[in-house]
Design a protein around this motif. Structure first.
Motif, PDB file in Angstrom:
ATOM      1  N   GLU A   1       0.480  -1.093   0.254  1.00 37.76           N
ATOM      2  CA  GLU A   1      -0.020   0.269   0.064  1.00 37.76           C
ATOM      3  C   GLU A   1       0.801   1.113   0.024  1.00 37.76           C
ATOM      4  OE1 GLU A   1      -2.414   1.750  -0.831  1.00 37.76           O
ATOM      5  OE2 GLU A   1      -4.258   0.275   0.371  1.00 37.76           O
TER       6      GLU A   1
ATOM      7  N   VAL B   1      -1.507 -11.948  -1.997  1.00 38.41           N
ATOM      8  CA  VAL B   1      -1.479 -10.238  -1.642  1.00 38.41           C
ATOM      9  C   VAL B   1      -2.378  -9.171  -1.813  1.00 38.41           C
ATOM     10  CG1 VAL B   1       0.733 -10.367  -1.743  1.00 38.41           C
ATOM     11  CG2 VAL B   1      -0.109  -9.403  -2.920  1.00 38.41           C
ATOM     12  N   SER B   2      -3.080  -8.471  -0.986  1.00 37.36           N
ATOM     13  CA  SER B   2      -3.873  -7.204  -1.701  1.00 37.36           C
ATOM     14  C   SER B   2      -3.233  -6.067  -2.449  1.00 37.36           C
ATOM     15  CB  SER B   2      -4.520  -6.896  -0.630  1.00 37.36           C
ATOM     16  OG  SER B   2      -3.672  -6.084   0.514  1.00 37.36           O
TER      17      SER B   2
ATOM     18  N   GLN C   1      -5.141  -0.005  -2.918  1.00 35.40           N
ATOM     19  CA  GLN C   1      -6.260   0.374  -3.395  1.00 35.40           C
ATOM     20  C   GLN C   1      -6.714   1.307  -4.718  1.00 35.40           C
ATOM     21  OE1 GLN C   1      -7.594   2.552   0.215  1.00 35.40           O
ATOM     22  NE2 GLN C   1      -8.664   0.365   1.028  1.00 35.40           N
ATOM     23  N   ILE C   2      -5.587   2.028  -4.804  1.00 34.20           N
ATOM     24  CA  ILE C   2      -5.202   3.546  -6.032  1.00 34.20           C
ATOM     25  C   ILE C   2      -5.340   2.151  -7.392  1.00 34.20           C
ATOM     26  CG2 ILE C   2      -4.874   5.036  -7.695  1.00 34.20           C
ATOM     27  CD1 ILE C   2      -6.181   6.014  -4.544  1.00 34.20           C
TER      28      ILE C   2
ATOM     29  N   HIS D   1      -6.193  -0.749  -7.425  1.00 39.60           N
ATOM     30  CA  HIS D   1      -7.192  -1.960  -7.352  1.00 39.60           C
ATOM     31  C   HIS D   1      -8.574  -0.613  -7.820  1.00 39.60           C
ATOM     32  CE1 HIS D   1      -9.719  -5.198  -4.988  1.00 39.60           C
ATOM     33  NE2 HIS D   1      -9.838  -4.961  -6.206  1.00 39.60           N
ATOM     34  N   LEU D   2      -8.666   0.090  -7.822  1.00 46.24           N
ATOM     35  CA  LEU D   2     -10.365   1.131  -7.963  1.00 46.24           C
ATOM     36  C   LEU D   2      -9.509   1.093  -9.711  1.00 46.24           C
ATOM     37  CD1 LEU D   2     -12.396   2.786  -7.051  1.00 46.24           C
ATOM     38  CD2 LEU D   2     -10.532   4.781  -7.356  1.00 46.24           C
TER      39      LEU D   2
ATOM     40  N   LEU E   1     -11.432  -1.582 -11.368  1.00 44.97           N
ATOM     41  CA  LEU E   1     -12.490  -2.138 -10.776  1.00 44.97           C
ATOM     42  C   LEU E   1     -13.091  -1.144 -11.786  1.00 44.97           C
ATOM     43  CD1 LEU E   1     -12.737  -2.530  -7.200  1.00 44.97           C
ATOM     44  CD2 LEU E   1     -13.063  -4.026  -8.523  1.00 44.97           C
ATOM     45  N   LEU E   2     -12.409   0.455 -12.137  1.00 40.12           N
ATOM     46  CA  LEU E   2     -13.271   1.047 -12.920  1.00 40.12           C
ATOM     47  C   LEU E   2     -13.298   0.902 -14.453  1.00 40.12           C
ATOM     48  CD1 LEU E   2     -12.751   4.863 -11.491  1.00 40.12           C
ATOM     49  CD2 LEU E   2     -14.868   3.523 -11.188  1.00 40.12           C
TER      50      LEU E   2
ATOM     51  N   ALA F   1      -6.563   9.211 -10.003  1.00 42.13           N
ATOM     52  CA  ALA F   1      -7.663   8.828  -9.634  1.00 42.13           C
ATOM     53  C   ALA F   1      -8.606   9.864  -9.388  1.00 42.13           C
ATOM     54  CB  ALA F   1      -7.542   8.018  -8.599  1.00 42.13           C
TER      55      ALA F   1
ATOM     56  N   THR G   1      -2.766 -10.818   3.742  1.00 44.28           N
ATOM     57  CA  THR G   1      -4.605 -10.378   3.437  1.00 44.28           C
ATOM     58  C   THR G   1      -5.695 -11.051   3.632  1.00 44.28           C
ATOM     59  OG1 THR G   1      -3.017  -9.872   1.829  1.00 44.28           O
ATOM     60  CG2 THR G   1      -5.324  -9.015   1.950  1.00 44.28           C
TER      61      THR G   1
ATOM     62  N   ARG H   1      -6.405   0.760   6.846  1.00 43.25           N
ATOM     63  CA  ARG H   1      -7.862   0.019   6.509  1.00 43.25           C
ATOM     64  C   ARG H   1      -8.322  -0.600   6.367  1.00 43.25           C
ATOM     65  NH1 ARG H   1      -3.801  -2.057   2.633  1.00 43.25           N
ATOM     66  NH2 ARG H   1      -2.378  -2.587   4.949  1.00 43.25           N
TER      67      ARG H   1
ATOM     68  N   ILE I   1      -8.078   5.271  -0.400  1.00 36.29           N
ATOM     69  CA  ILE I   1     -10.048   5.592  -0.662  1.00 36.29           C
ATOM     70  C   ILE I   1     -10.558   6.531   0.093  1.00 36.29           C
ATOM     71  CG2 ILE I   1     -11.344   4.026  -0.884  1.00 36.29           C
ATOM     72  CD1 ILE I   1     -10.303   3.185  -3.670  1.00 36.29           C
TER      73      ILE I   1
ATOM     74  N   PRO J   1     -12.452   0.457  -2.504  1.00 33.52           N
ATOM     75  CA  PRO J   1     -12.524   0.610  -3.978  1.00 33.52           C
ATOM     76  C   PRO J   1     -13.934   0.318  -4.524  1.00 33.52           C
ATOM     77  CG  PRO J   1     -10.619  -0.295  -3.920  1.00 33.52           C
ATOM     78  CD  PRO J   1     -11.063  -0.483  -2.026  1.00 33.52           C
TER      79      PRO J   1
ATOM     80  N   VAL K   1     -16.245   2.723  -6.057  1.00 33.81           N
ATOM     81  CA  VAL K   1     -16.629   1.751  -7.395  1.00 33.81           C
ATOM     82  C   VAL K   1     -18.587   2.324  -7.864  1.00 33.81           C
ATOM     83  CG1 VAL K   1     -16.991   0.646  -9.802  1.00 33.81           C
ATOM     84  CG2 VAL K   1     -14.759   0.971  -8.763  1.00 33.81           C
TER      85      VAL K   1
END
Ligand SMILES: Nc1ncnc2c1ncn2[C@@H]1O[C@H](COP(=O)(O)OP(=O)(O)OP(=O)(O)O)[C@@H](O)[C@H]1O
Ligand SMILES: Nc1ncnc2c1ncn2[C@@H]1O[C@H](COP(=O)(O)OP(=O)(O)OP(=O)(O)O)[C@@H](O)[C@H]1O
Ligand SMILES: [Mg+2]
Ligand SMILES: [Mg+2]
Lengths: 288, 285
Positions: A205, A243-244, A247-248, A250-251, A254-255, A272, B179, B207, B250, B270, B274
């Motif tokens: 992150e 692993v995650s 966030q950005i 990932h966004l 998704l978009l 973003a 995670t 988070r 986010i 996220p 959306v």
């Protein structure tokens, strides 16, 4: 010069039938900052322990393929010699702390390589200062808070001024500001001393802007190796590797899925913000 | 829900003007007052050394205040044994190794309920459920100290869970978990919460706080710097910075988009963001 070079390296710990690392070929130049990313058991710690010779010199394991660190063949170099070149912050810092005071803990490494006293004192003050532990000199490490112990373990590695600094999950117990401070510090160390820095983490992150390169490990194999904006945008691959994604990033993915052809990929907060503001402004014509 | 209002209902934990100094003179808590109500989901956050672990150890009587008063389920912690308090509050240590001492995982998980003298059947049911919730059934025969950090962490959590406490206090429980495991733990906490358990989570993972917690207590240099509901906690970046905290990306992005009128609500993930975009575009069409 190469900071290290692994060539088709395989590691199998004694008594285990799993390959902890499998055919790993990675070369890192001096001055690079590299993120080693992977979930539990991916092989991050094993990778780190190869670089300071702990594997196989102290932890018995069969190592195939070449491991070269700063031009030396690790299999023929002692752990003591490697310790002068490679600094290591271990995953569980408590296991690394054994002195009676914070100051002794930080002075321990340099004392062992016969650095002059005055130089040691100045390094100790510097290292405690940069990790936010100034004034803690006389405290027993066992009485520190979790994050303070982590900071001490980092200071103890820094006081050696290693050419190659390996940090195994250094953000572990740090507070959020402490993490950003650490990453800023690492950048300074690279700029000032040309230090090569390897950070193993299970989460990217806050690291998207620090590193030059991300190596994604999964079950002992390198599954991606490239620039952060490239590797950290491969969301599916990260999810499969456990692993995650940041966030950005990932966004962004998704978009792109939800509004095909209507958004451009982004990787930063600013990117973003602009992209989404545009998307909202140009409403109309969506498939339901 | 307003955190202050909730806390006035039925406090399971109440601290009144609590100060605490360690031997050697470090004052780790300075006049801390707070209440936690039954069924709340509270995050305790703050910088390294700000007093979170010290606070947590007051919630189960492991430490007694130097001055002030701690009431746990109505009982004064200074006059009640740790064993009695443990029936109300379960505490998972920041370092699992301080907690694990049995020779097998199952024995470890059984220790708490056994010493509470529950019947054999109840005991076994609790042990099995806790091991199942933490996904460690397959490790039951193994020695806890031989396990990886993540698995030791899960054993430590299960062994406290097995005592079925009213209040579950977890000190940085996601360190050592990956995670997927952290997400599973948070889902488990959500289930326990829906069964009426009170959850107090100490963490540096903002988070998780944004996604799963209702109320945030921020510690700074031994004092409560702020105590608010989660959205408000992340709204003041200067105050966060003073407390060594940062809002998750986010959350910050959603705030910025709201400020410029592009979105009307906040988002903690996220996916939530959306969904916001989809909704706003639908409305504007
Ligand atoms: N000392 C050891 N002896 C035997 N097997 C080991 C040893 N250390 C690690 N392993 C095994 O090697 C593999 C890689 O482990 P490693 O510790 O390198 O992963 P990691 O990415 O650091 O994981 P974590 O995130 O849990 O720290 C795993 O299957 C692990 O069980
Ligand atoms: N056993 C002890 N003896 C003396 N001082 C201590 C002891 N434990 C903690 N302290 C000090 O008390 C203060 C608060 O520590 P505490 O462990 O409560 O912090 P924390 O908020 O949990 O930090 P972290 O995020 O690093 O876990 C710190 O200054 C710490 O150095
Ligand atoms: Mg590891
Ligand atoms: Mg703590």
């Amino acid at each position: 010069m190469r900071a290290f070079e692994l060539t088709k390296t395989r590691v199998r710990y004694r008594g285990s039938d799993i390959l902890a690392l499998c055919d790993v070929s990675v070369g890192v130049d001096e001055g690079e900052i590299v993120l080693l990313l992977g979930s539990n058991n991916a092989g991050k710690s094993t990778f780190c322990r190869l670089l300071n010779g702990l594997v196989p010199h102290s932890i018995p394991a069969q190592v195939d393929g070449a491991v070269e660190v700063l031009g030396r063949d690790v299999s023929k170099t002692s752990v003591a010699r490697l310790a002068t070149l490679v600094g290591m912050v271990f995953q569980e810092p408590e296991s690394q702390l054994f002195c009676m005071s914070v100051e002794e803990e930080v002075a321990f490494g340099p004392e062992n390589i016969a650095i002059p006293r005055a130089e040691i004192i100045s390094r100790v003050e510097w290292a405690l200062g940069v990790v936010g532990l100034s004034g803690y000199n006389a405290r027993p490490p066992s009485n520190l808070s979790g994050g303070e112990k982590q900071r001490l373990a980092i200071a103890a590695a820094l006081s050696m001024r290693p050419r190659l600094l390996v940090l195994d999950e250094p953000a572990y117990a740090l507070d959020p500001a402490g993490r950003t401070d650490l990453y800023a510090l690492l950048r300074t160390l690279r700029e000032r001393y040309g230090m090569t820095i390897i950070i193993a983490e299970r989460d990217a992150e806050e690291l998207t802007e620090l590193c030059d390169r991300v190596i994604l490990l999964r079950s002992g194999r390198v599954v991606a190796d490239g620039a952060p904006s490239e590797v950290l945008s491969r969301i599916d691959e990260m999810v499969v590797a456990g692993v995650s994604p940041p966030q950005i990033a990932h966004l962004s993915a998704l978009l792109a899925d939800r509004f095909p052809g209507k958004t451009r990929p982004f990787f930063t907060m600013g990117g973003a913000e602009k992209e989404i503001a545009d998307l909202v402004r140009t409403s109309g014509g969506d498939a339901p | 829900m307003n955190a202050v209002v909730t806390a006035q209902r039925l406090p399971v934990i109440s601290l009144q003007d609590v100060s605490f100094s360690y031997e050697g003179g470090i004052e780790a808590l300075k006049r801390v007052s707070l209440r936690v109500a039954k069924g709340e989901k509270v995050a305790v956050v703050g910088g390294n050394g700000s007093g979170k672990t010290t606070l947590a150890k007051h919630l189960n009587g492991l430490l007694k205040p130097s001055s002030g008063k701690v009431l746990i389920g109505g009982q004064d912690s200074s006059r009640t044994s740790v064993a009695t308090l443990a029936r109300t509050v379960g505490y998972v240590f920041q370092n699992p190794d301080y907690q694990l001492f049995c020779t097998s995982v199952e024995e470890e998980v059984r220790f708490g309920p056994h010493s509470m003298g529950l019947g054999r059947d109840d005991e076994s049911a609790l042990v099995e459920r806790s091991m199942k919730l933490m996904g460690i059934g397959h490790l039951r025969e193994q020695s806890p100290i031989s396990l990886s950090l993540g698995d030791r962490r899960k054993v430590a959590i299960a062994s406290v869970l097995a005592t079925s406490p009213e209040v579950f206090v977890l000190d940085e429980p996601t360190t050592g978990l990956d995670t997927v495991e952290s997400a599973q733990l948070m889902a488990t906490l959500d289930v326990l919460r829906s069964e009426g358990m009170t959850v107090v989570l100490i963490t540096h993972e903002m988070r998780l706080v944004a996604q799963h917690m209702d109320r945030v207590i921020a510690m700074s240099e031994g004092s409560v710097a702020f105590d608010t509901e989660v959205e408000e906690a992340f709204s003041d970046s200067d105050r966060l910075r003073r407390c060594k905290l940062l809002a998750p990306p986010i959350t910050v992005l959603a705030q910025r988009l709201r400020a410029q009128g592009a979105l009307s609500k906040g988002a903690a993930t996220p996916l939530q963001l959306v969904e916001q975009v989809v909704r706003v575009r639908g409305e504007r069409r």
